[in-house]
Design a protein around this motif. Sequence first.
Motif, PDB file in Angstrom:
ATOM      1  N   UNK A  63      -3.943  25.846  38.312  1.00 28.07           N
ATOM      2  CA  UNK A  63      -5.287  26.233  38.738  1.00 28.07           C
ATOM      3  C   UNK A  63      -5.275  26.769  40.166  1.00 28.07           C
ATOM      4  N   UNK A  64      -4.563  26.104  41.048  1.00 35.24           N
ATOM      5  CA  UNK A  64      -4.450  26.597  42.418  1.00 35.24           C
ATOM      6  C   UNK A  64      -3.789  27.974  42.450  1.00 35.24           C
ATOM      7  N   UNK A  66     -18.753  17.041  38.937  1.00 35.84           N
ATOM      8  CA  UNK A  66     -18.365  16.292  40.132  1.00 35.84           C
ATOM      9  C   UNK A  66     -16.909  16.538  40.468  1.00 35.84           C
ATOM     10  N   UNK A  67     -16.063  16.587  39.449  1.00 40.14           N
ATOM     11  CA  UNK A  67     -14.629  16.874  39.657  1.00 40.14           C
ATOM     12  C   UNK A  67     -14.459  18.257  40.293  1.00 40.14           C
ATOM     13  N   UNK A  68     -15.196  19.238  39.795  1.00 39.65           N
ATOM     14  CA  UNK A  68     -15.115  20.598  40.339  1.00 39.65           C
ATOM     15  C   UNK A  68     -15.509  20.596  41.816  1.00 39.65           C
ATOM     16  N   UNK A 109     -14.202  32.508  47.095  1.00 44.42           N
ATOM     17  CA  UNK A 109     -13.397  32.753  45.897  1.00 44.42           C
ATOM     18  C   UNK A 109     -13.537  31.591  44.918  1.00 44.42           C
ATOM     19  N   UNK A 110     -13.494  30.370  45.439  1.00 45.28           N
ATOM     20  CA  UNK A 110     -13.594  29.189  44.576  1.00 45.28           C
ATOM     21  C   UNK A 110     -14.956  29.156  43.865  1.00 45.28           C
ATOM     22  N   UNK A 111     -16.019  29.351  44.624  1.00 49.91           N
ATOM     23  CA  UNK A 111     -17.353  29.272  44.045  1.00 49.91           C
ATOM     24  C   UNK A 111     -17.576  30.364  43.002  1.00 49.91           C
ATOM     25  N   UNK A 127     -12.396  21.065  47.785  1.00 50.30           N
ATOM     26  CA  UNK A 127     -11.761  20.812  49.070  1.00 50.30           C
ATOM     27  C   UNK A 127     -10.248  20.915  48.961  1.00 50.30           C
ATOM     28  N   UNK A 128      -9.696  20.460  47.820  1.00 51.55           N
ATOM     29  CA  UNK A 128      -8.254  20.604  47.595  1.00 51.55           C
ATOM     30  C   UNK A 128      -7.869  22.074  47.617  1.00 51.55           C
ATOM     31  N   UNK A 129      -8.675  22.901  46.966  1.00 57.79           N
ATOM     32  CA  UNK A 129      -8.393  24.332  46.928  1.00 57.79           C
ATOM     33  C   UNK A 129      -8.465  24.942  48.326  1.00 57.79           C
ATOM     34  N   UNK A 130      -9.487  24.563  49.088  1.00 53.91           N
ATOM     35  CA  UNK A 130      -9.633  25.083  50.448  1.00 53.91           C
ATOM     36  C   UNK A 130      -8.438  24.664  51.309  1.00 53.91           C
ATOM     37  N   UNK A 131      -7.999  23.421  51.141  1.00 52.84           N
ATOM     38  CA  UNK A 131      -6.827  22.943  51.892  1.00 52.84           C
ATOM     39  C   UNK A 131      -5.563  23.711  51.529  1.00 52.84           C
TER      40      UNK A 131
END
Length: 406
Positions: free
Chosen positions: A170-171, A37-39, A55-57, A44-48
């Motif tokens: 991580x970002x 759930x955290x992932x 890339x995230x997935x 959305x934080x990463x996309x922002x």
Amino acid sequence: MRQLYRSHSLPRLLALFAALFCALAQAVDQPDPAFEQWVREFRQTAINNGISPQVYDQAFKGITSPDQWVLDRASFQPEFKAPVWQYFDNRVQRRAIERGRREKEKIAPWLDKIEKRFGVDPDILLAIWSVESSFGGILGNDKVMRNVIRSLATLAYADQKRKKFGRQQLLAALKILQAGDIEDRYLLGSWAGAMGHTQFIPTSYLAYAVDIDGDGKRDIWNSVPDALATAANLLSSNGWQRGKPWGYEVIIPQRKLPAGKLTVAEWEKLGVKRANGDPFPSKAAVAELKLPDGRQGPIFLVFKNFFVLKRYNNSDRYAIAIGLLADRIGGAPPLAKDWNRPFTPLQSGQVEELQKLLKQQGYYSGEIDGKAGPATRKAIRAFEARAGVVVKGYPSKEVLELLQRQ
């Protein structure tokens, strides 16, 4: 020149094995719904922050639980609890010196190019390479190299002290993947996300990474030139002084000396002298005394470049170790004064003999590397207990002689 000094096949093969090991380890972990759930929420934080959904997935594909190994390492950091003599013996030692000299000859054209561009002493870069990754030797070691995305997500999700660090790194790691400098399956690092030959955390990589071999990628994992140039860029960007020393071993008078920084001329008036008897090259340079082992151990007068080295790792011990190893790679003799030790020290190469004998007698199963780390000292204690002598665990002349008599 690029083809000679890029280590394509072996590091990539080792990295692939390590990645497969990590994937297998993840496979036996039970999925953690809260972590999953955290992932999903962090996506959305990463996309922002400019990371594409694709890339995230891809980066999180197959990652369904935090890495307990990472959390165990985060809660246990023994490095600076080691005695002073052990810290320096394990870093400024025969194998590292000899390997540094061989690498210096092997990659001389690249070192010359890096020094010309950044002004950093090649011996300093070789010392950093040794201390950070054993000249790349740890990169294929699945005991210390893990999936960087999973490691940093673990810290961001579960480590109370390092949540902010984990999210930030991580970002940055996702941005590295998005830039295409490394494929996700090769993005391996330490428990805290330090990566490549020179062990850069992702934000530092983004700030300083260099593509000096000209292949279009800033590849500190497989290109030794890129990794060393990246380290040089960090030092240069933080004020490294071209052609200047990091420090000198010195002798000081018995009387109390002032703390803080003085010019070399002022230190000389107070009775501070170089341990080898040579004059100081510059009387006007500003310097500070460092006594890592008290007045009875080696003492150093350190300059601007010492403090620049601390931008790599904010530790006096670390900066001194890098400086001393660089000096020895460059041909300098051992220190004039030894570290304070509660035992008779072994000569160069004898720690390896000690390890071999411990292994032959069934006490030691680690590498024969000349480093008297925790595993070696544990083996010594086991041997001493069996031999019926006082258990101390020191890599001493007395223990070696006792082993030789067995």
